[in-house]
Design a protein around this motif. Structure first.
Motif, PDB file in Angstrom:
ATOM      1  N   LYS A 286      34.305  29.693  33.394  1.00 18.29           N
ATOM      2  CA  LYS A 286      34.462  27.989  32.921  1.00 18.29           C
ATOM      3  C   LYS A 286      35.559  27.988  33.317  1.00 18.29           C
ATOM      4  CE  LYS A 286      29.755  29.226  31.888  1.00 18.29           C
ATOM      5  NZ  LYS A 286      29.384  28.795  32.936  1.00 18.29           N
ATOM      6  N   ILE A 287      36.790  28.365  33.001  1.00 18.79           N
ATOM      7  CA  ILE A 287      37.852  28.457  33.305  1.00 18.79           C
ATOM      8  C   ILE A 287      38.148  27.379  34.789  1.00 18.79           C
ATOM      9  CG2 ILE A 287      40.566  28.435  33.287  1.00 18.79           C
ATOM     10  CD1 ILE A 287      39.596  30.307  30.766  1.00 18.79           C
ATOM     11  N   THR A 288      38.739  26.304  34.522  1.00 14.99           N
ATOM     12  CA  THR A 288      39.318  25.234  35.978  1.00 14.99           C
ATOM     13  C   THR A 288      40.397  26.636  36.911  1.00 14.99           C
ATOM     14  OG1 THR A 288      39.353  23.164  34.903  1.00 14.99           O
ATOM     15  CG2 THR A 288      39.614  23.719  37.207  1.00 14.99           C
ATOM     16  N   LEU A 289      40.722  27.059  36.355  1.00 16.74           N
ATOM     17  CA  LEU A 289      42.745  27.526  36.983  1.00 16.74           C
ATOM     18  C   LEU A 289      41.395  29.123  37.723  1.00 16.74           C
ATOM     19  CD1 LEU A 289      45.172  27.718  37.356  1.00 16.74           C
ATOM     20  CD2 LEU A 289      45.857  29.189  35.574  1.00 16.74           C
ATOM     21  N   ILE A 290      41.222  29.532  36.118  1.00 15.08           N
ATOM     22  CA  ILE A 290      40.539  30.810  37.174  1.00 15.08           C
ATOM     23  C   ILE A 290      39.743  30.658  38.861  1.00 15.08           C
ATOM     24  CG2 ILE A 290      38.996  32.883  37.007  1.00 15.08           C
ATOM     25  CD1 ILE A 290      40.722  33.137  34.140  1.00 15.08           C
ATOM     26  N   ARG A 291      38.787  30.113  38.412  1.00 19.20           N
ATOM     27  CA  ARG A 291      37.573  29.255  39.079  1.00 19.20           C
ATOM     28  C   ARG A 291      38.059  28.868  40.305  1.00 19.20           C
ATOM     29  NH1 ARG A 291      32.820  29.459  38.796  1.00 19.20           N
ATOM     30  NH2 ARG A 291      30.738  27.957  39.444  1.00 19.20           N
ATOM     31  N   ARG A 292      40.074  28.090  40.751  1.00 22.44           N
ATOM     32  CA  ARG A 292      39.986  27.776  42.258  1.00 22.44           C
ATOM     33  C   ARG A 292      41.166  28.893  43.119  1.00 22.44           C
ATOM     34  NH1 ARG A 292      42.898  22.365  39.492  1.00 22.44           N
ATOM     35  NH2 ARG A 292      41.369  21.154  39.662  1.00 22.44           N
ATOM     36  N   HIS A 293      40.841  30.002  42.030  1.00 19.99           N
ATOM     37  CA  HIS A 293      41.129  31.072  42.823  1.00 19.99           C
ATOM     38  C   HIS A 293      40.794  32.337  42.377  1.00 19.99           C
ATOM     39  CE1 HIS A 293      45.289  27.994  42.814  1.00 19.99           C
ATOM     40  NE2 HIS A 293      45.219  28.323  41.700  1.00 19.99           N
ATOM     41  N   THR A 294      41.014  32.994  43.451  1.00 14.43           N
ATOM     42  CA  THR A 294      40.171  33.868  44.473  1.00 14.43           C
ATOM     43  C   THR A 294      40.603  35.201  44.423  1.00 14.43           C
ATOM     44  OG1 THR A 294      39.197  32.741  45.817  1.00 14.43           O
ATOM     45  CG2 THR A 294      38.208  35.794  45.996  1.00 14.43           C
TER      46      THR A 294
ATOM     47  N   TYR B 163      35.783  42.706  45.758  1.00 16.22           N
ATOM     48  CA  TYR B 163      35.729  41.250  44.807  1.00 16.22           C
ATOM     49  C   TYR B 163      36.303  40.172  46.294  1.00 16.22           C
ATOM     50  CZ  TYR B 163      35.524  36.994  41.670  1.00 16.22           C
ATOM     51  OH  TYR B 163      34.985  36.284  41.248  1.00 16.22           O
ATOM     52  N   LEU B 164      37.282  40.750  46.544  1.00 12.72           N
ATOM     53  CA  LEU B 164      37.962  40.030  47.903  1.00 12.72           C
ATOM     54  C   LEU B 164      36.777  39.881  49.276  1.00 12.72           C
ATOM     55  CD1 LEU B 164      41.622  40.804  47.017  1.00 12.72           C
ATOM     56  CD2 LEU B 164      39.983  38.994  46.771  1.00 12.72           C
ATOM     57  N   LEU B 165      36.496  41.455  49.307  1.00  9.68           N
ATOM     58  CA  LEU B 165      35.350  41.128  50.387  1.00  9.68           C
ATOM     59  C   LEU B 165      34.088  40.307  50.218  1.00  9.68           C
ATOM     60  CD1 LEU B 165      35.745  45.880  51.671  1.00  9.68           C
ATOM     61  CD2 LEU B 165      36.445  43.188  52.224  1.00  9.68           C
ATOM     62  N   LEU B 166      33.525  40.469  48.887  1.00  9.20           N
ATOM     63  CA  LEU B 166      31.732  40.024  49.010  1.00  9.20           C
ATOM     64  C   LEU B 166      32.301  38.536  48.734  1.00  9.20           C
ATOM     65  CD1 LEU B 166      30.418  42.550  47.241  1.00  9.20           C
ATOM     66  CD2 LEU B 166      30.385  42.118  49.898  1.00  9.20           C
ATOM     67  N   ALA B 167      33.668  38.044  47.888  1.00  4.60           N
ATOM     68  CA  ALA B 167      33.797  36.891  47.554  1.00  4.60           C
ATOM     69  C   ALA B 167      33.569  35.584  48.541  1.00  4.60           C
ATOM     70  CB  ALA B 167      35.040  36.315  47.031  1.00  4.60           C
ATOM     71  N   PRO B 168      33.276  35.732  49.443  1.00  7.84           N
ATOM     72  CA  PRO B 168      33.384  34.271  50.799  1.00  7.84           C
ATOM     73  C   PRO B 168      32.100  34.913  51.209  1.00  7.84           C
ATOM     74  CG  PRO B 168      34.740  35.876  51.535  1.00  7.84           C
ATOM     75  CD  PRO B 168      34.797  36.643  49.808  1.00  7.84           C
TER      76      PRO B 168
ATOM     77  N   LEU C  40      41.899  39.443  40.590  1.00  6.66           N
ATOM     78  CA  LEU C  40      42.816  40.760  39.099  1.00  6.66           C
ATOM     79  C   LEU C  40      41.867  40.203  38.650  1.00  6.66           C
ATOM     80  CD1 LEU C  40      45.477  41.464  39.698  1.00  6.66           C
ATOM     81  CD2 LEU C  40      46.998  39.167  38.817  1.00  6.66           C
ATOM     82  N   ILE C  41      41.430  39.711  37.680  1.00  9.70           N
ATOM     83  CA  ILE C  41      40.832  39.703  36.365  1.00  9.70           C
ATOM     84  C   ILE C  41      39.203  41.276  36.877  1.00  9.70           C
ATOM     85  CG2 ILE C  41      39.361  38.813  34.445  1.00  9.70           C
ATOM     86  CD1 ILE C  41      40.509  35.954  35.571  1.00  9.70           C
ATOM     87  N   ALA C  42      38.901  41.287  37.870  1.00  8.97           N
ATOM     88  CA  ALA C  42      37.814  41.958  38.273  1.00  8.97           C
ATOM     89  C   ALA C  42      38.294  43.392  37.830  1.00  8.97           C
ATOM     90  CB  ALA C  42      37.669  41.941  39.529  1.00  8.97           C
ATOM     91  N   PHE C  43      39.418  43.683  37.961  1.00 11.48           N
ATOM     92  CA  PHE C  43      41.060  45.069  38.369  1.00 11.48           C
ATOM     93  C   PHE C  43      40.694  45.238  36.870  1.00 11.48           C
ATOM     94  CE2 PHE C  43      44.292  46.952  37.044  1.00 11.48           C
ATOM     95  CZ  PHE C  43      44.451  48.196  37.939  1.00 11.48           C
ATOM     96  N   PHE C  44      41.268  43.855  35.697  1.00 12.04           N
ATOM     97  CA  PHE C  44      40.847  44.572  34.839  1.00 12.04           C
ATOM     98  C   PHE C  44      39.685  44.744  33.957  1.00 12.04           C
ATOM     99  CE2 PHE C  44      44.993  43.112  35.558  1.00 12.04           C
ATOM    100  CZ  PHE C  44      45.997  43.225  34.438  1.00 12.04           C
ATOM    101  N   CYS C  45      38.888  44.213  34.820  1.00 16.70           N
ATOM    102  CA  CYS C  45      37.440  44.498  33.686  1.00 16.70           C
ATOM    103  C   CYS C  45      37.038  45.866  33.686  1.00 16.70           C
ATOM    104  CB  CYS C  45      36.169  43.162  35.583  1.00 16.70           C
ATOM    105  SG  CYS C  45      36.537  42.148  33.928  1.00 16.70           S
ATOM    106  N   GLY C  46      37.319  46.870  34.931  1.00 17.45           N
ATOM    107  CA  GLY C  46      37.287  47.846  35.563  1.00 17.45           C
ATOM    108  C   GLY C  46      37.847  49.174  34.642  1.00 17.45           C
ATOM    109  N   LEU C  47      39.571  48.535  34.130  1.00 17.34           N
ATOM    110  CA  LEU C  47      40.198  48.941  32.803  1.00 17.34           C
ATOM    111  C   LEU C  47      38.986  48.773  31.808  1.00 17.34           C
ATOM    112  CD1 LEU C  47      43.793  48.394  33.645  1.00 17.34           C
ATOM    113  CD2 LEU C  47      42.414  50.592  34.180  1.00 17.34           C
ATOM    114  N   CYS C  48      38.538  47.821  31.309  1.00 18.07           N
ATOM    115  CA  CYS C  48      38.318  47.479  29.804  1.00 18.07           C
ATOM    116  C   CYS C  48      36.874  48.358  29.759  1.00 18.07           C
ATOM    117  CB  CYS C  48      38.287  45.536  29.969  1.00 18.07           C
ATOM    118  SG  CYS C  48      37.099  45.070  28.397  1.00 18.07           S
ATOM    119  N   TYR C  49      35.942  48.855  31.037  1.00 18.15           N
ATOM    120  CA  TYR C  49      35.012  48.951  30.997  1.00 18.15           C
ATOM    121  C   TYR C  49      34.939  50.586  30.804  1.00 18.15           C
ATOM    122  CZ  TYR C  49      31.073  52.027  33.573  1.00 18.15           C
ATOM    123  OH  TYR C  49      29.661  52.718  33.818  1.00 18.15           O
ATOM    124  N   GLY C  50      35.815  51.238  31.312  1.00 15.98           N
ATOM    125  CA  GLY C  50      36.476  52.298  31.334  1.00 15.98           C
ATOM    126  C   GLY C  50      37.108  52.478  29.913  1.00 15.98           C
ATOM    127  N   LEU C  51      37.322  51.198  28.960  1.00  9.43           N
ATOM    128  CA  LEU C  51      37.902  51.732  27.363  1.00  9.43           C
ATOM    129  C   LEU C  51      36.299  51.832  26.392  1.00  9.43           C
ATOM    130  CD1 LEU C  51      40.171  51.496  25.615  1.00  9.43           C
ATOM    131  CD2 LEU C  51      39.851  49.418  25.476  1.00  9.43           C
TER     132      LEU C  51
END
Length: 178
Positions: A96-104, A157-162, A109-120
């Protein structure tokens, strides 16, 4: 007589959910030879970003149960379900955040940290379920695999986003074009 108009699961929606679930299952099974690297997480995060939250949770549950039926079901299924649901929820609200919505790249990068959060989250639930004496010892032993998971999320994420941008592109009706 009036027909009900509350059809919640039309054929198109069921088909779409089944295709996303199948892509998650096949993707996870194809990459089992690389520890914790799987497109399933990236697909779920992209679906949370571009699709609806309810559909994402349905695909999460079906995909997780489908892959765990094949790879093995156990107490880790509970921790995986909690972890996937948590990161999907987090990612959905961050979308929902505009800055994040605009930059793939920022999304990846957030998806990377979600992987770390998943493990935690998985580590925390497993320590609780097995009554292990030290959370940090258990967590740090698996940190390398969490980094692999996060790296896989970033790349997929970068491969599948388009593809997802194109699939979820808003439809413009010819009658509304001026």
């Amino acid at each position: 007589m009036r027909q009900p108009t509350f059809l919640r699961f039309p054929t198109r929606r069921i088909t779409t959910l089944a295709l996303f679930s199948a892509s998650c299952i096949v993707g996870r099974l194809l990459f089992t030879w690389i520890p914790n690297v799987q497109p399933m997480s990236a697909i779920l995060l992209l679906l949370a970003f571009y699709g609806s939250y309810a559909d994402t949770l349905i695909v999460t549950i079906v995909s997780l149960l489908g892959t765990n039926l094949y790879l093995g079901m156990g107490s880790w299924t509970i921790s995986q379900l909690l972890a996937f649901s948590s990161i999907v929820t987090l990612f959905h609200f961050l979308s929902k955040i505009t800055l994040i919505r605009r930059h793939t790249f920022l999304q990846a990068l957030i998806a990377f940290f979600c992987g770390l959060c998943y493990g935690l989250i998985v580590s925390r639930v497993e320590v609780f379920l097995y009554q292990l004496p030290s959370f940090w010892a258990y967590y740090f032993q698996g940190l390398f695999f969490d980094v692999l998971h996060g790296s896989g999320n970033f790349v997929f994420y970068l491969l599948l986003a388009p593809v997802f941008k194109r699939v979820f592109k808003p439809v413009i009706h010819p009658s509304k074009v001026e």
